[in-house]
Enzyme design. Structure first.
Site, mmCIF file in Angstrom:
data_model
loop_
_atom_site.group_PDB
_atom_site.id
_atom_site.type_symbol
_atom_site.label_atom_id
_atom_site.label_comp_id
_atom_site.label_asym_id
_atom_site.label_seq_id
_atom_site.Cartn_x
_atom_site.Cartn_y
_atom_site.Cartn_z
ATOM 1 N N VAL A 17 0.836 -1.214 0.000
ATOM 2 C CA VAL A 17 0.000 0.000 0.000
ATOM 3 C C VAL A 17 0.871 1.266 0.000
ATOM 4 O O VAL A 17 0.637 2.198 -0.776
ATOM 5 C CB VAL A 17 -0.956 0.001 1.228
ATOM 6 C CG1 VAL A 17 -1.840 1.236 1.201
ATOM 7 C CG2 VAL A 17 -1.817 -1.259 1.245
ATOM 8 N N ARG A 48 11.217 -1.587 7.092
ATOM 9 C CA ARG A 48 11.918 -2.452 8.050
ATOM 10 C C ARG A 48 13.301 -2.798 7.506
ATOM 11 O O ARG A 48 14.276 -2.802 8.204
ATOM 12 C CB ARG A 48 11.081 -3.724 8.263
ATOM 13 C CG ARG A 48 11.567 -4.629 9.343
ATOM 14 C CD ARG A 48 10.581 -5.746 9.596
ATOM 15 N NE ARG A 48 9.798 -6.078 8.413
ATOM 16 C CZ ARG A 48 8.695 -6.804 8.425
ATOM 17 N NH1 ARG A 48 8.248 -7.276 9.560
ATOM 18 N NH2 ARG A 48 8.042 -7.071 7.305
ATOM 19 N N GLU A 132 -10.338 5.533 5.512
ATOM 20 C CA GLU A 132 -11.185 5.066 4.393
ATOM 21 C C GLU A 132 -10.682 3.743 3.813
ATOM 22 O O GLU A 132 -11.479 2.869 3.451
ATOM 23 C CB GLU A 132 -11.206 6.132 3.290
ATOM 24 C CG GLU A 132 -12.069 5.801 2.090
ATOM 25 C CD GLU A 132 -13.544 5.667 2.450
ATOM 26 O OE1 GLU A 132 -14.179 6.692 2.743
ATOM 27 O OE2 GLU A 132 -14.056 4.535 2.431
ATOM 28 N N GLY A 137 -11.290 -1.630 0.485
ATOM 29 C CA GLY A 137 -10.259 -1.138 -0.447
ATOM 30 C C GLY A 137 -10.608 0.188 -1.083
ATOM 31 O O GLY A 137 -10.742 1.207 -0.406
ATOM 32 N N ILE A 139 -13.342 1.242 -2.519
ATOM 33 C CA ILE A 139 -14.730 1.735 -2.470
ATOM 34 C C ILE A 139 -14.840 2.775 -1.347
ATOM 35 O O ILE A 139 -14.465 2.471 -0.214
ATOM 36 C CB ILE A 139 -15.729 0.589 -2.152
ATOM 37 C CG1 ILE A 139 -15.625 -0.541 -3.183
ATOM 38 C CG2 ILE A 139 -17.155 1.126 -2.069
ATOM 39 C CD1 ILE A 139 -16.482 -1.761 -2.837
ATOM 40 N N GLY A 190 -0.413 -9.279 -3.702
ATOM 41 C CA GLY A 190 -0.442 -8.218 -2.672
ATOM 42 C C GLY A 190 -1.813 -8.036 -2.040
ATOM 43 O O GLY A 190 -2.072 -7.033 -1.393
ATOM 44 N N GLU A 193 -3.280 -10.421 3.792
ATOM 45 C CA GLU A 193 -2.619 -9.830 4.961
ATOM 46 C C GLU A 193 -1.294 -10.552 5.205
ATOM 47 O O GLU A 193 -1.103 -11.687 4.762
ATOM 48 C CB GLU A 193 -3.515 -10.012 6.200
ATOM 49 C CG GLU A 193 -4.838 -9.283 6.118
ATOM 50 C CD GLU A 193 -4.657 -7.782 5.938
ATOM 51 O OE1 GLU A 193 -3.964 -7.157 6.741
ATOM 52 O OE2 GLU A 193 -5.205 -7.236 4.965
ATOM 53 N N LYS A 208 -13.605 -5.353 9.569
ATOM 54 C CA LYS A 208 -14.286 -4.365 8.712
ATOM 55 C C LYS A 208 -15.758 -4.249 9.097
ATOM 56 O O LYS A 208 -16.331 -3.153 9.089
ATOM 57 C CB LYS A 208 -14.115 -4.766 7.243
ATOM 58 C CG LYS A 208 -12.655 -4.668 6.791
ATOM 59 C CD LYS A 208 -12.412 -5.428 5.496
ATOM 60 C CE LYS A 208 -10.981 -5.262 5.010
ATOM 61 N NZ LYS A 208 -10.630 -6.167 3.912
ATOM 62 N N GLY A 307 -5.364 -4.681 -2.923
ATOM 63 C CA GLY A 307 -4.346 -4.467 -3.956
ATOM 64 C C GLY A 307 -3.807 -3.046 -3.894
ATOM 65 O O GLY A 307 -4.427 -2.154 -3.321
HETATM 66 P P1 NDP Z 1 3.124 -4.883 3.623
HETATM 67 O O1 NDP Z 1 3.530 -6.024 4.476
HETATM 68 O O2 NDP Z 1 3.248 -5.021 2.151
HETATM 69 O O3 NDP Z 1 3.924 -3.568 4.050
HETATM 70 C C1 NDP Z 1 4.211 -3.262 5.379
HETATM 71 C C2 NDP Z 1 5.304 -2.200 5.426
HETATM 72 O O4 NDP Z 1 5.601 -1.902 6.783
HETATM 73 C C3 NDP Z 1 6.607 -2.647 4.768
HETATM 74 O O5 NDP Z 1 7.234 -1.569 4.108
HETATM 75 C C4 NDP Z 1 7.467 -3.085 5.959
HETATM 76 O O6 NDP Z 1 8.862 -2.891 5.726
HETATM 77 C C5 NDP Z 1 6.992 -2.129 7.030
HETATM 78 N N1 NDP Z 1 7.108 -2.741 8.349
HETATM 79 C C6 NDP Z 1 6.516 -3.882 8.782
HETATM 80 N N2 NDP Z 1 6.877 -4.152 10.045
HETATM 81 C C7 NDP Z 1 7.721 -3.166 10.426
HETATM 82 C C8 NDP Z 1 8.456 -2.894 11.592
HETATM 83 N N3 NDP Z 1 8.382 -3.702 12.663
HETATM 84 N N4 NDP Z 1 9.220 -1.779 11.637
HETATM 85 C C9 NDP Z 1 9.282 -0.956 10.568
HETATM 86 N N5 NDP Z 1 8.616 -1.154 9.420
HETATM 87 C C10 NDP Z 1 7.848 -2.251 9.350
HETATM 88 O O7 NDP Z 1 1.611 -4.568 4.028
HETATM 89 P P2 NDP Z 1 0.479 -3.895 3.134
HETATM 90 O O8 NDP Z 1 1.023 -2.717 2.436
HETATM 91 O O9 NDP Z 1 -0.221 -4.944 2.359
HETATM 92 O O10 NDP Z 1 -0.557 -3.449 4.276
HETATM 93 C C11 NDP Z 1 -0.349 -2.299 5.060
HETATM 94 C C12 NDP Z 1 -1.628 -2.005 5.830
HETATM 95 O O11 NDP Z 1 -2.673 -1.763 4.899
HETATM 96 C C13 NDP Z 1 -2.133 -3.139 6.719
HETATM 97 O O12 NDP Z 1 -2.748 -2.579 7.846
HETATM 98 C C14 NDP Z 1 -3.160 -3.828 5.840
HETATM 99 O O13 NDP Z 1 -4.134 -4.509 6.601
HETATM 100 C C15 NDP Z 1 -3.769 -2.638 5.137
HETATM 101 N N6 NDP Z 1 -4.408 -2.905 3.862
HETATM 102 C C16 NDP Z 1 -3.785 -3.637 2.905
HETATM 103 C C17 NDP Z 1 -4.377 -3.825 1.684
HETATM 104 C C18 NDP Z 1 -3.749 -4.616 0.599
HETATM 105 O O14 NDP Z 1 -4.407 -4.843 -0.422
HETATM 106 N N7 NDP Z 1 -2.504 -5.043 0.730
HETATM 107 C C19 NDP Z 1 -5.705 -3.264 1.386
HETATM 108 C C20 NDP Z 1 -6.286 -2.491 2.461
HETATM 109 C C21 NDP Z 1 -5.656 -2.341 3.660
HETATM 110 P P3 NDP Z 1 9.646 -3.772 4.612
HETATM 111 O O15 NDP Z 1 9.052 -3.366 3.304
HETATM 112 O O16 NDP Z 1 11.060 -3.340 4.726
HETATM 113 O O17 NDP Z 1 9.402 -5.192 4.974
HETATM 114 N N1 HSE Z 2 -6.333 -8.627 2.887
HETATM 115 C C1 HSE Z 2 -7.363 -7.695 2.651
HETATM 116 C C2 HSE Z 2 -8.306 -8.255 1.619
HETATM 117 C C3 HSE Z 2 -6.794 -6.395 2.161
HETATM 118 O O1 HSE Z 2 -7.954 -9.235 0.953
HETATM 119 O O2 HSE Z 2 -9.407 -7.747 1.472
HETATM 120 C C4 HSE Z 2 -7.832 -5.308 1.995
HETATM 121 O O3 HSE Z 2 -8.313 -4.891 3.222
#
Ligand code: NDP
Ligand code: HSE
Length: 436
Positions: A17, A48, A132, A137, A139, A190, A193, A208, A307
């Protein structure tokens, strides 16, 4: 342009994201800036692992491994929490809010588990918390509930709220594959979770549902107070049954409130939906939400539920709202009024049900099953038997007439104890929302 006020944005988490947000803000900066009358600066981001290859170019001087440094940077007004989880994410969120900053998040687990504390911190210190992207996602369902439908009371809201599960169910239906095979793909895309059990066991949908319930009814229903089931038990036999009966299997969150008695029921479960409904035809990573309001009637929202790009779209919409508020002197947003709805008792939840049981293929099994259901006044409407891959066993698919939730759950407990029944039966509601 140089006279425009500058708004500095910090991104904690540059994963699926976070990278989407970075990419799309960079791409649409001129449009956003002229719309807002402000200069947007992506000032810092935290990750990280600094060595990880990313899909966006971020100069090394702007990258750190310390999200707290981004959240508390005095030059940053808007902090995006895109890390996930409820520990570090909560710490950086509260730290930023306590400094009067605005936080934008996609983290449904965090809102669900700690919403009241986070909202209070935002209120107390004069900042805002936007989320939001946490539900459905791309919507804009939170905006719809909070703003567009503010005139309404909501008798029923139901929806497909997890893109990963909908993607898996759709592919299982089209390609006869098993869910673990498709889950790998959903992860690679992607959608899933970091802990995919949250998706496939229904907890992400429950987070949700809890947020929607709060926004629609002013009541926090924790996930442990809902019936929550996921899709791990769904097999090709169920998909085949659904196809033959013009039904689709969807993992649904259902939030129902009796507008006379105020009783509220929230559940998450795989559900059989008539193909005639809009949501039965929402496939792949798409989410769909049906919202029935007493003023507007039914409204339906469909769009990508997970996504990178869809989620970035929602996060950026929050960033733009946050900037508009900042520029206007940070006025307060209208919030739901707290209201304690009593929970609907299971004996008052009525539906038809589908039950799949693996049984020993021997005389008398069917009569034992019908005796067990009859004990709880659950009346069987149809029985279908298919051969099972295991020798000496068969698969039974039953449907019931209308019955209540307490009775069917008691019957299922009884069925599990029967000597001829192998393993846990699968129970799905057969929804008749289109009849209401
Ligand atoms: P990712 O795992 O792809 O990204 C997480 C990011 O946080 C990475 O850059 C990671 O670093 C960093 N990170 C994780 N742990 C640590 C830590 N302990 N210290 C510092 N940095 C850290 O997750 P997403 O982008 O998929 O999801 C992010 C949020 O968005 C979540 O809350 C998820 O539920 C929500 N979300 C996700 C959606 C999706 O479609 N993926 C849709 C809607 C909501 P590094 O890259 O170096 O590992
Ligand atoms: N893992 C979640 C899903 C991301 O598949 O809907 C969006 O919240």
């Amino acid at each position: 342009m140089s006279d425009l006020p500058i708004v500095n944005i910090g991104i904690c988490g540059l994963g699926t994201v976070g990278q989407g947000v970075w990419k799309h803000i960079t791409r649409s900066k001129p449009k956003l800036e002229s719309r807002l009358g402000a200069r947007l600066v992506l000032k810092r981001a935290s990750v990280r692992n600094l060595a990880k290859k990313r899909g966006v170019r971020v100069g090394p001087s702007r990258l750190t491994t310390d999200p707290m440094a981004v959240a508390t940077d005095p030059g940053i007004q808007i902090v995006c929490e895109l890390i996930g989880g409820t520990t570090l994410a909560k710490e950086i969120t509260l730290a930023a809010l306590r400094l009067g900053k605005t936080v934008v998040s996609a983290n449904k687990a965090l809102v669900c588990d700690h919403g009241p504390e986070i909202f209070a911190a935002a209120r107390e210190h004069g900042g805002h918390y936007f989320f939001e992207a946490s539900v459905a996602g791309g919507i804009p369902i939170i905006k719809a509930l909070r703003e567009g439908l503010v005139a309404n009371r909501f008798g029923r809201i139901y929806g497909i709220l997890n893109g990963t599960c909908n993607y898996i169910l759709t592919r299982m239906e089209r390609e006869s594959l098993s869910y673990p095979v498709i889950l790998k793909e959903a992860k690679a895309l992607g959608y899933a979770e970091a802990d995919e059990a949250l998706d496939v066991e229904g907890w992400d949908t429950a987070h949700k549902a809890s947020i929607i319930t709060y926004l629609a009814h002013g009541t926090w229903v924790p996930t442990k107070a809902m019936g929550v089931a996921g899709i791990t038990q769904i097999a090709q036999a169920d998909i085949q049954f659904a196809r033959e009966h013009n039904l689709a299997i969807k993992l649904l969150a259902v939030i129902e409130r009796d507008l006379k008695t105020d009783e509220l029921a929230v559940s998450v479960a795989p559900t059989l939906l008539s193909r005639e409904t809009a949501l039965a035809n929402v496939n792949d990573v798409y989410n769909g939400v049906s919202v029935s309001g007493d003023v507007v009637g039914e409204t339906v929202y469909i769009g990508r539920g997970a996504g990178q790009d869809a989620t970035a779209s929602a996060v950026i919409s929050d960033i733009v709202d946050a900037i508009a508020l900042l520029l206007r002197g940070n006025a307060a947003l209208p919030e739901p009024v707290d209201h304690d709805c009593p929970r609907r008792l299971p004996e008052r939840s009525v539906s038809r049900y589908y039950l799949r049981l693996d049984v020993k293929d021997e005389p008398g099994v069917l009569s034992k099953i019908s005796a067990a259901t009859a004990r709880f006044k659950v009346s069987i409407a149809s029985v279908q038997q298919t051969a099972s891959s295991r020798k000496g066993t068969a698969t039974l698919m039953l449907t019931t007439h209308l019955t209540n939730e307490k009775a069917i759950l008691s019957a299922v407990t009884q069925l599990r104890r029967l000597a001829g029944v192998l393993g846990a039966p699968l129970l799905m509601r057969i929804a008749a929302f289109e009849d209401a």
